[in-house]
Design a protein around this motif. Structure first.
Motif, PDB file in Angstrom:
ATOM      1  N   GLN A   1      -4.713   6.059   5.210  1.00  0.00           N
ATOM      2  CA  GLN A   1      -5.614   4.966   5.559  1.00  0.00           C
ATOM      3  C   GLN A   1      -7.028   5.464   5.784  1.00  0.00           C
ATOM      4  OE1 GLN A   1      -5.055   1.783   5.339  1.00  0.00           O
ATOM      5  NE2 GLN A   1      -7.154   1.360   5.954  1.00  0.00           N
TER       6      GLN A   1
ATOM      7  N   ARG B   1       0.831  -1.198   0.000  1.00  0.00           N
ATOM      8  CA  ARG B   1       0.000   0.000   0.000  1.00  0.00           C
ATOM      9  C   ARG B   1       0.868   1.252   0.000  1.00  0.00           C
ATOM     10  NH1 ARG B   1       0.535  -1.700   5.145  1.00  0.00           N
ATOM     11  NH2 ARG B   1       0.637  -0.166   6.841  1.00  0.00           N
TER      12      ARG B   1
ATOM     13  N   LEU C   1      -6.675   3.525  -2.341  1.00  0.00           N
ATOM     14  CA  LEU C   1      -6.346   4.925  -2.114  1.00  0.00           C
ATOM     15  C   LEU C   1      -6.511   5.735  -3.395  1.00  0.00           C
ATOM     16  CD1 LEU C   1      -5.348   7.202  -0.332  1.00  0.00           C
ATOM     17  CD2 LEU C   1      -2.986   6.514  -0.870  1.00  0.00           C
TER      18      LEU C   1
ATOM     19  N   ILE D   1       4.468  -1.582   2.687  1.00  0.00           N
ATOM     20  CA  ILE D   1       4.125  -0.175   2.501  1.00  0.00           C
ATOM     21  C   ILE D   1       5.261   0.509   1.766  1.00  0.00           C
ATOM     22  CG2 ILE D   1       5.100   0.610   4.717  1.00  0.00           C
ATOM     23  CD1 ILE D   1       2.649   2.497   4.930  1.00  0.00           C
TER      24      ILE D   1
ATOM     25  N   ASN E   1       0.649   8.389   7.172  1.00  0.00           N
ATOM     26  CA  ASN E   1       0.118   7.051   6.881  1.00  0.00           C
ATOM     27  C   ASN E   1      -1.311   6.897   7.384  1.00  0.00           C
ATOM     28  OD1 ASN E   1       2.465   6.243   5.596  1.00  0.00           O
ATOM     29  ND2 ASN E   1       3.326   5.245   7.408  1.00  0.00           N
TER      30      ASN E   1
ATOM     31  N   ARG F   1      -8.657   5.861   2.423  1.00  0.00           N
ATOM     32  CA  ARG F   1      -9.047   4.569   1.862  1.00  0.00           C
ATOM     33  C   ARG F   1     -10.382   4.110   2.465  1.00  0.00           C
ATOM     34  NH1 ARG F   1      -3.655   3.402   3.172  1.00  0.00           N
ATOM     35  NH2 ARG F   1      -2.290   3.198   1.348  1.00  0.00           N
ATOM     36  N   SER F   2     -10.537   4.367   3.745  1.00  0.00           N
ATOM     37  CA  SER F   2     -11.702   3.857   4.467  1.00  0.00           C
ATOM     38  C   SER F   2     -12.959   4.673   4.231  1.00  0.00           C
ATOM     39  CB  SER F   2     -11.405   3.813   5.973  1.00  0.00           C
ATOM     40  OG  SER F   2     -10.270   3.021   6.221  1.00  0.00           O
TER      41      SER F   2
END
Length: 260
Positions: A256, A77, A166, A97, A252, A259-260
């Protein structure tokens, strides 16, 4: 250690570089496109297993390259490891990552391990590409993409850098905000590659609003070779090696959350 130094070390210049013009280092004249290097360590057992998995069922070099592309894009990611760019391909794979320079290390190494000629090409890119994730306080950051040789042609690719989750969320956010750069992507970029075209998620150079860039450094043997030769926006020092791991959790976490 001041926060400003940490920020500049992560994706921009160190304080000393702010008023110092960048020297144009002479690019490597002829990098071997299949060579094993300390950073492109495709002979590592974990790398061999990853290459075998990514190329499973592929019967042509193009199919192998696409399989490797998909593997690197989504298995690793987008984000930052505390070691920043100083990571071998096998370490990027294990970390799960990476950002442009470490994911290009992994992509290039896996391609070479599959017998497909590939090279890391270094440029700089507007730091606005990172808006919404972090503020490097510098106008440009180091960037790399991979040149891939397939069927007698060379394709330039960085569309593997940002994982699909993402990329889709970031592009949607950019469109809603009316901006072209931010959250790690270019609005006109892609996270897909068909093995028969150039494909960029960040270093988009076409269209009405190409990603600003001021320097094309050329091809180097690997990321270690690039940072060893001449001035760069991002070179690590001892203080930054200690400070970067303390700084990156925020960027980071923002990635995230998007993305969520």
């Amino acid at each position: 250690m001041r926060r400003r130094e940490l920020i500049m070390g992560l994706t921009g210049m160190t304080i000393a570089n702010l008023s110092t013009p960048l020297a144009m280092a002479k690019p490597l004249e002829a990098a071997s496109s299949l060579k094993l290097t300390r950073y492109l360590d495709y002979d590592h057992k974990d790398m061999k297993a990853a290459i075998a998995e990514a190329c499973s069922g592929a019967t042509t070099d193009r199919e192998k390259a696409i399989g490797i592309f998909n593997f690197v894009r989504d298995r690793v990611r987008f984000g930052w490891d505390g070691r920043f760019y100083d990571m071998r391909a096998s370490e990027v794979l294990k970390s799960g990552i990476g950002y442009c320079n470490t994911k290009s290390t992994l992509f290039c190494a896996m391609l070479r391990g599959a017998g497909i000629p590939a090279r890391q090409h270094f440029v700089d890119i507007s730091a606005r590409i990172l808006d919404g994730l972090l503020d490097p306080r510098t106008p440009y950051v180091d960037h790399s993409f991979v040149e891939v040789d397939l069927d007698g042609r060379t394709y330039s690719v960085d569309a593997y850098i940002v994982d699909r989750g993402l990329f889709d969320a970031a592009r949607t956010r950019l469109l809603s905000e009316g901006r072209s750069l931010g959250y790690g992507v270019h609005r006109d970029g892609t996270c897909e590659w068909d093995g028969a075209t150039d494909a960029f998620s960040q270093y988009v150079r076409t269209g009405s609003d190409p990603a600003p860039s001021t320097r094309d450094y050329g091809v180097y043997a690997d990321v270690e070779d690039f940072y060893r030769r001449g001035s760069r926006w991002n070179r690590l020092n001892i203080a930054l090696r200690l400070g970067i791991p303390l700084y990156i959790p925020g960027p980071n976490a923002r990635a995230q959350a998007l993305r969520s």
